[in-house]
Design a protein around this motif. Structure first.
Motif, PDB file in Angstrom:
ATOM      1  N   UNK A  32      80.501 -31.948   2.817  1.00 33.57           N
ATOM      2  CA  UNK A  32      81.605 -31.456   2.012  1.00 33.57           C
ATOM      3  C   UNK A  32      81.242 -30.324   1.091  1.00 33.57           C
ATOM      4  N   UNK A  33      80.111 -29.653   1.336  1.00 36.07           N
ATOM      5  CA  UNK A  33      79.686 -28.545   0.504  1.00 36.07           C
ATOM      6  C   UNK A  33      80.081 -27.228   1.162  1.00 36.07           C
ATOM      7  N   UNK A  34      80.154 -26.180   0.349  1.00 33.72           N
ATOM      8  CA  UNK A  34      80.497 -24.866   0.889  1.00 33.72           C
ATOM      9  C   UNK A  34      79.323 -24.315   1.674  1.00 33.72           C
ATOM     10  N   UNK A  35      79.632 -23.543   2.706  1.00 38.04           N
ATOM     11  CA  UNK A  35      78.597 -22.959   3.557  1.00 38.04           C
ATOM     12  C   UNK A  35      78.101 -21.666   2.938  1.00 38.04           C
ATOM     13  N   UNK A  36      76.812 -21.540   2.678  1.00 35.77           N
ATOM     14  CA  UNK A  36      76.290 -20.302   2.094  1.00 35.77           C
ATOM     15  C   UNK A  36      76.321 -19.163   3.100  1.00 35.77           C
ATOM     16  N   UNK A  37      76.386 -17.952   2.570  1.00 32.74           N
ATOM     17  CA  UNK A  37      76.319 -16.768   3.440  1.00 32.74           C
ATOM     18  C   UNK A  37      74.949 -16.692   4.084  1.00 32.74           C
ATOM     19  N   UNK A  38      74.923 -16.357   5.353  1.00 32.69           N
ATOM     20  CA  UNK A  38      73.674 -16.348   6.100  1.00 32.69           C
ATOM     21  C   UNK A  38      73.035 -14.974   6.034  1.00 32.69           C
ATOM     22  N   UNK A  39      71.815 -14.889   5.517  1.00 30.27           N
ATOM     23  CA  UNK A  39      71.141 -13.579   5.514  1.00 30.27           C
ATOM     24  C   UNK A  39      70.666 -13.242   6.901  1.00 30.27           C
ATOM     25  N   UNK A  40      70.697 -11.956   7.216  1.00 28.50           N
ATOM     26  CA  UNK A  40      70.168 -11.492   8.509  1.00 28.50           C
ATOM     27  C   UNK A  40      69.067 -10.490   8.254  1.00 28.50           C
ATOM     28  N   UNK A  41      67.892 -10.826   8.725  1.00 27.07           N
ATOM     29  CA  UNK A  41      66.767  -9.912   8.583  1.00 27.07           C
ATOM     30  C   UNK A  41      66.835  -8.896   9.700  1.00 27.07           C
ATOM     31  N   UNK A  42      67.174  -7.684   9.366  1.00 23.55           N
ATOM     32  CA  UNK A  42      67.301  -6.642  10.375  1.00 23.55           C
ATOM     33  C   UNK A  42      65.963  -6.265  10.949  1.00 23.55           C
ATOM     34  N   UNK A  43      65.964  -5.443  11.977  1.00 30.31           N
ATOM     35  CA  UNK A  43      64.709  -5.025  12.599  1.00 30.31           C
ATOM     36  C   UNK A  43      63.906  -4.147  11.673  1.00 30.31           C
ATOM     37  N   UNK A  44      62.629  -4.079  11.939  1.00 33.91           N
ATOM     38  CA  UNK A  44      61.757  -3.228  11.149  1.00 33.91           C
ATOM     39  C   UNK A  44      62.019  -1.768  11.470  1.00 33.91           C
ATOM     40  N   UNK A  45      61.315  -0.880  10.775  1.00 33.47           N
ATOM     41  CA  UNK A  45      61.563   0.552  10.929  1.00 33.47           C
ATOM     42  C   UNK A  45      61.258   1.033  12.330  1.00 33.47           C
ATOM     43  N   UNK A  46      60.305   0.393  13.007  1.00 31.22           N
ATOM     44  CA  UNK A  46      59.898   0.857  14.328  1.00 31.22           C
ATOM     45  C   UNK A  46      60.634   0.154  15.453  1.00 31.22           C
ATOM     46  N   UNK A  47      61.648  -0.658  15.111  1.00 28.45           N
ATOM     47  CA  UNK A  47      62.362  -1.397  16.130  1.00 28.45           C
ATOM     48  C   UNK A  47      63.778  -0.875  16.232  1.00 28.45           C
ATOM     49  N   UNK A  71      57.016  -8.335  19.205  1.00 28.50           N
ATOM     50  CA  UNK A  71      58.058  -9.159  19.813  1.00 28.50           C
ATOM     51  C   UNK A  71      58.114 -10.545  19.185  1.00 28.50           C
ATOM     52  N   UNK A  72      56.954 -11.123  18.903  1.00 30.37           N
ATOM     53  CA  UNK A  72      56.934 -12.456  18.302  1.00 30.37           C
ATOM     54  C   UNK A  72      57.518 -12.440  16.893  1.00 30.37           C
ATOM     55  N   UNK A  73      57.241 -11.400  16.138  1.00 31.77           N
ATOM     56  CA  UNK A  73      57.823 -11.305  14.798  1.00 31.77           C
ATOM     57  C   UNK A  73      59.342 -11.201  14.865  1.00 31.77           C
ATOM     58  N   UNK A  74      59.842 -10.444  15.815  1.00 34.08           N
ATOM     59  CA  UNK A  74      61.294 -10.342  15.972  1.00 34.08           C
ATOM     60  C   UNK A  74      61.892 -11.682  16.383  1.00 34.08           C
ATOM     61  N   UNK A  75      61.182 -12.424  17.229  1.00 33.57           N
ATOM     62  CA  UNK A  75      61.668 -13.736  17.656  1.00 33.57           C
ATOM     63  C   UNK A  75      61.700 -14.714  16.485  1.00 33.57           C
ATOM     64  N   UNK A  76      60.712 -14.641  15.623  1.00 36.46           N
ATOM     65  CA  UNK A  76      60.679 -15.524  14.454  1.00 36.46           C
ATOM     66  C   UNK A  76      61.868 -15.247  13.542  1.00 36.46           C
ATOM     67  N   UNK A  77      62.200 -13.986  13.338  1.00 34.91           N
ATOM     68  CA  UNK A  77      63.359 -13.646  12.510  1.00 34.91           C
ATOM     69  C   UNK A  77      64.643 -14.208  13.103  1.00 34.91           C
ATOM     70  N   UNK A  78      64.768 -14.127  14.413  1.00 28.84           N
ATOM     71  CA  UNK A  78      65.970 -14.642  15.052  1.00 28.84           C
ATOM     72  C   UNK A  78      66.045 -16.161  14.935  1.00 28.84           C
ATOM     73  N   UNK A  79      64.929 -16.839  15.100  1.00 28.11           N
ATOM     74  CA  UNK A  79      64.922 -18.294  14.979  1.00 28.11           C
ATOM     75  C   UNK A  79      65.236 -18.741  13.555  1.00 28.11           C
ATOM     76  N   UNK A  80      64.766 -17.994  12.570  1.00 22.01           N
ATOM     77  CA  UNK A  80      65.116 -18.320  11.185  1.00 22.01           C
ATOM     78  C   UNK A  80      66.618 -18.209  10.964  1.00 22.01           C
ATOM     79  N   UNK A  81      67.220 -17.214  11.550  1.00 21.53           N
ATOM     80  CA  UNK A  81      68.664 -17.042  11.413  1.00 21.53           C
ATOM     81  C   UNK A  81      69.411 -18.216  12.045  1.00 21.53           C
TER      82      UNK A  81
END
Length: 505
Positions: free
Chosen positions: A364-379, A340-350
């Protein structure tokens, strides 16, 4: 693992003449037809029936930390115990169940031990088991018969048996020796329909604890095999005295089971499910609508004189087939917390990336595309399991009053936001779209106009989850045109003020 329906297999006891027919995926009996997953006809022996039922896949998943259940339901004399244990002549402490007619239980134990052996070089497993019966709505230990066992409740483990005898097993022979000894202690009697009728529900539970030798998460799998007592009518069985009392308790527990099935199939989400009405339903709470993978064997008699009871069994099976379970790997509390904590860390990074993109916008700079770290295989990314929250297009507010967004639009350099089909420059022969319910959802986040303003955010201007409030909220900002959604020119002083506000978030 995504949710899945409870599988149903119909097992037919041979009779001449037969009142049951199978055609185009439907079972036909007395001008009534039922659709089912698997049909095990009279010509199938135990080996073919076990292979066709798909039980082997459920058993193998136990080593991976899943719970699997198989239970046999039907009228008395329909072949439930024969399907689960095998021929009655093989039941006894001095014999074994090896042979072409061995039942689903010994075959499942063999598959389980083979799966453990295949992973022995990488995974360390320990096997334990319990065998109990529910007689007259009272739980009794069959390994070491004693007084009634209490069914307790824990918020961490759910319902569990207190003081049940746990047998440590290391081989197929250890498990089968305990099963055969327990079968000899089960309550039986004879009546008009069955010379050896089981008067209790029998539950065999095998626990498999596994962990990789190199270290890692500790998983807790469970295999539950249930041989239910047969539903019966006193008029047909001729039961009197003690047998009549036993029949009453059997039918009562099966009625409670049917009420649970009806409640689980109710279209209303707030329907109360009466699991506590019976000891049987308490112990099957994981198997029905829970986190277990479940297979039901609906045993029917092909004789025309039992057509009425067979139809009732098939109607019950159709209700069970509509129930959906959510199979979940059972982990130790520590491993679950780490996941659960690892999943929370990924969400906070996003969320942090989104705030950084707003900082780029202020310069005045362009906004970069935001990467999303999806859930792990067991989630499972369903917003309910393993701490993964659902991705949404609404703005959320944290406990510290910071405004964050879970998705962001693509904003090009120069602060021009792409418009949707319903929010475009009006043509000469077309009026501007109305601001309200008929307008489509804008691509600009609701919180962005508030962050662009030089005034502090007030409670009345905080973003709302409803898309209906998003367009009027954009219109309140004097620096943004709600139709063209083009930002006004910026000066250095305003940019510095905005950057200072972003640093305080």
């Amino acid at each position: 693992m995504p949710s899945e329906r409870i599988r149903v297999a119909i097992r037919v006891r041979p009779a001449a003449p037969s009142a049951i027919a199978w055609s185009d995926g439907r079972v036909c009996i007395a001008n009534t037809s039922f659709r089912c997953d698997t049909f095990l006809d009279e010509t199938m022996d135990q080996d073919a029936a076990y292979a066709a039922s798909g039980m082997a896949q459920l058993v193998e998943s136990v080593v991976d930390g899943y719970s699997s259940t198989i239970f046999a339901y039907g009228q008395t004399g329909a072949g439930k115990s024969h399907t689960i244990f095998g021929p009655e002549r093989n039941l006894g402490p001095a014999t074994n169940l090896h042979g072409s007619q061995e039942g689903f239980l010994p075959r499942s134990v063999a598959v389980l031990m083979e799966a453990i052996e295949r992973q022995s070089l990488e995974t360390r497993c320990s096997v334990r088991m319990t065998v109990v019966e529910i007689y007259n709505d009272t739980v009794h230990d069959l390994v070491q018969p004693s007084g009634p066992l209490a069914v307790r409740w824990s918020k961490d483990t759910g319902f569990f048996l207190e003081d049940a005898t746990v047998v440590e097993c290391s081989s197929y022979d250890d498990i089968m020796h305990a099963v055969l000894a327990a079968a000899a202690n089960r309550v039986h009697s004879s009546h008009h329909l069955n010379d050896r009728s089981n008067r209790s529900h029998c539950l065999v539970t095998i626990y498999v604890d596994s962990q990789a030798i190199a270290g890692g998460e500790r998983k807790y799998g469970k295999l539950t095999i249930v041989d239910l007592a047969g539903s019966e009518r006193a008029h047909d069985t001729g039961a009197v005295g003690t047998q009549l009392k036993e029949s009453g308790y059997i039918n009562k527990s099966l009625y409670c089971l049917s009420q649970v099935i009806l409640a689980l199939n109710s279209p209303r989400k707030d329907t109360f499910v009466p699991f506590r009405d019976s000891k049987l339903t308490m112990l099957l709470i994981d198997s029905l609508g829970g986190r277990s993978r479940t297979l039901m064997l609906a045993c029917v008699n092909a004789s025309p004189q039992f057509a009425r009871e067979s139809i009732r069994t098939l109607e019950f099976a159709m209700g069970v087939a509509r129930i959906r379970n959510e199979p979940t790997v059972a982990l130790s509390p520590q491993d679950k917390l780490v996941r659960d904590l690892r999943a929370e860390i990924k969400q906070l990074k996003h969320e942090n990336e989104y705030l950084r993109s707003l900082s780029c916008l202020s310069r005045g700079q362009s906004m970069p595309a935001l990467p999303f770290d999806g859930p792990s295989d067991n989630q499972v990314d369903d917003g309910r399991q393993d701490g993964i929250r659902p991705r949404s297009h609404t703005i959320t507010e944290t406990s510290s009053a910071k405004l964050v967004a879970t998705t962001t639009p693509t904003i090009t350099k120069g602060h021009t936001v792409p418009t949707s089909a319903a929010v475009q420059q009006p043509r000469s022969n077309q009026s501007r779209p109305r601001m309200g319910r008929s307008s489509s959802k804008p691509l600009l986040p609701v919180a962005l106009p508030i962050l662009l303003r030089n005034e502090p955010v007030t409670s009345s201007e905080r973003p709302r989850k409803s898309t209906r409030a998003s367009l009027p909220l954009l219109a309140r900002d004097a620096r943004l045109d709600p139709v063209t959604t083009t930002a006004a020119a910026w000066d250095d002083e305003r940019a510095a003020d905005l950057f200072a506000q972003l640093c305080q978030l």
